[in-house]
Design a protein around this motif. Structure first.
Motif, PDB file in Angstrom:
ATOM      1  N   ASP A 170      17.432  30.249  -4.074  1.00  0.00           N
ATOM      2  CA  ASP A 170      16.978  29.654  -2.815  1.00  0.00           C
ATOM      3  C   ASP A 170      17.961  30.041  -1.709  1.00  0.00           C
ATOM      4  O   ASP A 170      19.087  30.478  -1.979  1.00  0.00           O
ATOM      5  N   THR A 171      17.563  29.837  -0.456  1.00  0.00           N
ATOM      6  CA  THR A 171      18.522  30.016   0.641  1.00  0.00           C
ATOM      7  C   THR A 171      19.290  28.699   0.788  1.00  0.00           C
ATOM      8  O   THR A 171      18.744  27.626   0.500  1.00  0.00           O
ATOM      9  N   PRO A 172      20.541  28.761   1.248  1.00  0.00           N
ATOM     10  CA  PRO A 172      21.268  27.497   1.424  1.00  0.00           C
ATOM     11  C   PRO A 172      20.560  26.565   2.406  1.00  0.00           C
ATOM     12  O   PRO A 172      20.473  25.366   2.162  1.00  0.00           O
ATOM     13  N   GLU A 173      19.975  27.106   3.487  1.00  0.00           N
ATOM     14  CA  GLU A 173      19.318  26.247   4.497  1.00  0.00           C
ATOM     15  C   GLU A 173      18.197  25.430   3.847  1.00  0.00           C
ATOM     16  O   GLU A 173      18.100  24.218   4.020  1.00  0.00           O
ATOM     17  N   HIS A 174      17.345  26.111   3.063  1.00  0.00           N
ATOM     18  CA  HIS A 174      16.209  25.446   2.416  1.00  0.00           C
ATOM     19  C   HIS A 174      16.707  24.420   1.401  1.00  0.00           C
ATOM     20  O   HIS A 174      16.261  23.272   1.377  1.00  0.00           O
ATOM     21  N   PHE A 234      19.740  22.975   1.099  1.00  0.00           N
ATOM     22  CA  PHE A 234      20.525  21.865   1.679  1.00  0.00           C
ATOM     23  C   PHE A 234      19.588  20.781   2.221  1.00  0.00           C
ATOM     24  O   PHE A 234      19.826  19.597   2.064  1.00  0.00           O
ATOM     25  N   GLU A 235      18.530  21.255   2.872  1.00  0.00           N
ATOM     26  CA  GLU A 235      17.586  20.298   3.468  1.00  0.00           C
ATOM     27  C   GLU A 235      16.947  19.437   2.375  1.00  0.00           C
ATOM     28  O   GLU A 235      16.690  18.245   2.566  1.00  0.00           O
ATOM     29  N   ASP A 287      31.211  22.081   2.796  1.00  0.00           N
ATOM     30  CA  ASP A 287      30.204  21.713   3.814  1.00  0.00           C
ATOM     31  C   ASP A 287      28.809  21.531   3.219  1.00  0.00           C
ATOM     32  O   ASP A 287      27.857  21.263   3.948  1.00  0.00           O
ATOM     33  N   SER A 288      28.692  21.724   1.913  1.00  0.00           N
ATOM     34  CA  SER A 288      27.371  21.636   1.283  1.00  0.00           C
ATOM     35  C   SER A 288      27.057  20.192   0.889  1.00  0.00           C
ATOM     36  O   SER A 288      27.949  19.449   0.478  1.00  0.00           O
TER      37      SER A 288
END
Ligand code: PEP
Length: 258
Positions: free
Chosen positions: A182-186, A188-189, A230-231
């Motif tokens: 997955d992408t971190p943005e997807h 993390f959300e 930061d995750s």
């Protein structure tokens, strides 16, 4: 306070012999300093749980099962109960892994397994996630969490970990390059959304304290993207990469601990 990340090694249906299982486990145990800093939960096939637990010594590593019966005992050929898992030396059980959901495990059965894990005094690692990219992940996550956690008391929540594993990001095994993560943005959300559901079902303290892990094609080359200061993730569930001792140890070393 330094955060102690959790890394789950899901060996799936590997390795083929107990000798290989022991060799792989002993290679992980050599890294004593890493074991002190990171909580590693090795989840071998059922048959190797006793063997690993007898060879664990005083090392700070936990052993988990990859599944658990929804039933407590009785005439259920081929089933393995929570009490058996516990007495073999495991402390954790993965519940609701997408590979088991693909074999027909429903949210209701997963809920029963969660309740059995609690009755057996095990920690449950609940795996949730959507099947296809672009699917309504929020709706699916909410439904999976509500059904799996139905009947799980607030006081039991200290024995629950949640793994967000988008099914489409899970690799095909040890030799897969892991390019599908997955992408971190997807991701993390989704971790933030999972905590929002936990806050609604329980309270904000449970939402903050429950470990939420990422799973899906994690390798040494991308672990630091998902597990860092930061995750919103507290660690990762690692499949294929946990079967190669060198790669797995490299993955652990790349987790930056302040
Ligand atoms: C898993 O077993 O849940 C998993 C995430 O596997 P992999 O790391 O191989 O994608």
């Amino acid at each position: 306070m330094t955060k102690r990340y959790t890394i789950i090694a899901n060996w799936k249906m590997n390795p083929g012999t107990k000798q290989e299982a022991l060799r792989l486990f002993k290679n992980v145990l050599k890294e004593k300093a890493l074991l002190r800093k990171i909580h590693i939960i090795v989840c071998p096939p059922f048959l190797y749980i006793s063997l690993l637990s007898l060879n664990k010594g005083k090392n700070m590593v936990s052993i988990g099962a990859q599944n658990i019966s929804r039933l407590a005992e009785g005439p259920h050929t081929g089933e393995v109960s929570g009490s058996m898992i516990k007495s073999a030396g495991a402390t954790h059980a993965i519940i609701g892994h997408s590979e088991r959901r693909a074999m027909g495990e429903t949210d209701e059965v997963i809920g029963e397994k969660m309740r059995q894990a609690m009755k057996s005094n095990l920690y449950a690692i609940l795996a949730v996630g959507e099947s296809e990219p672009g699917e309504d992940a929020h709706r699916i996550l909410e439904e999976e969490l509500k059904k799996a956690l139905s009947g799980i008391l607030l006081t039991d929540m200290k024995r629950i970990l949640i793994a967000y594993e988008p099914r489409w990001a899970i690799s095909k095994g040890k030799d897969d390059t892991g390019a599908n993560s997955d992408t971190p943005e997807h991701a993390f959300e989704k971790a933030i959304f999972i905590r929002r559901i936990l806050a609604n079902l329980y309270n904000s303290s449970i939402a903050q304290k429950t470990p939420v892990l990422y799973g899906g094609s994690v390798r040494s080359k991308n672990i630091s993207v998902f597990v860092n200061a930061d995750s919103p993730f507290d660690g990762a569930l690692v499949g294929g990469a946990s079967l190669d001792a060198r790669e797995f140890l490299e993955l652990l070393r790349r987790i930056h601990i302040k």
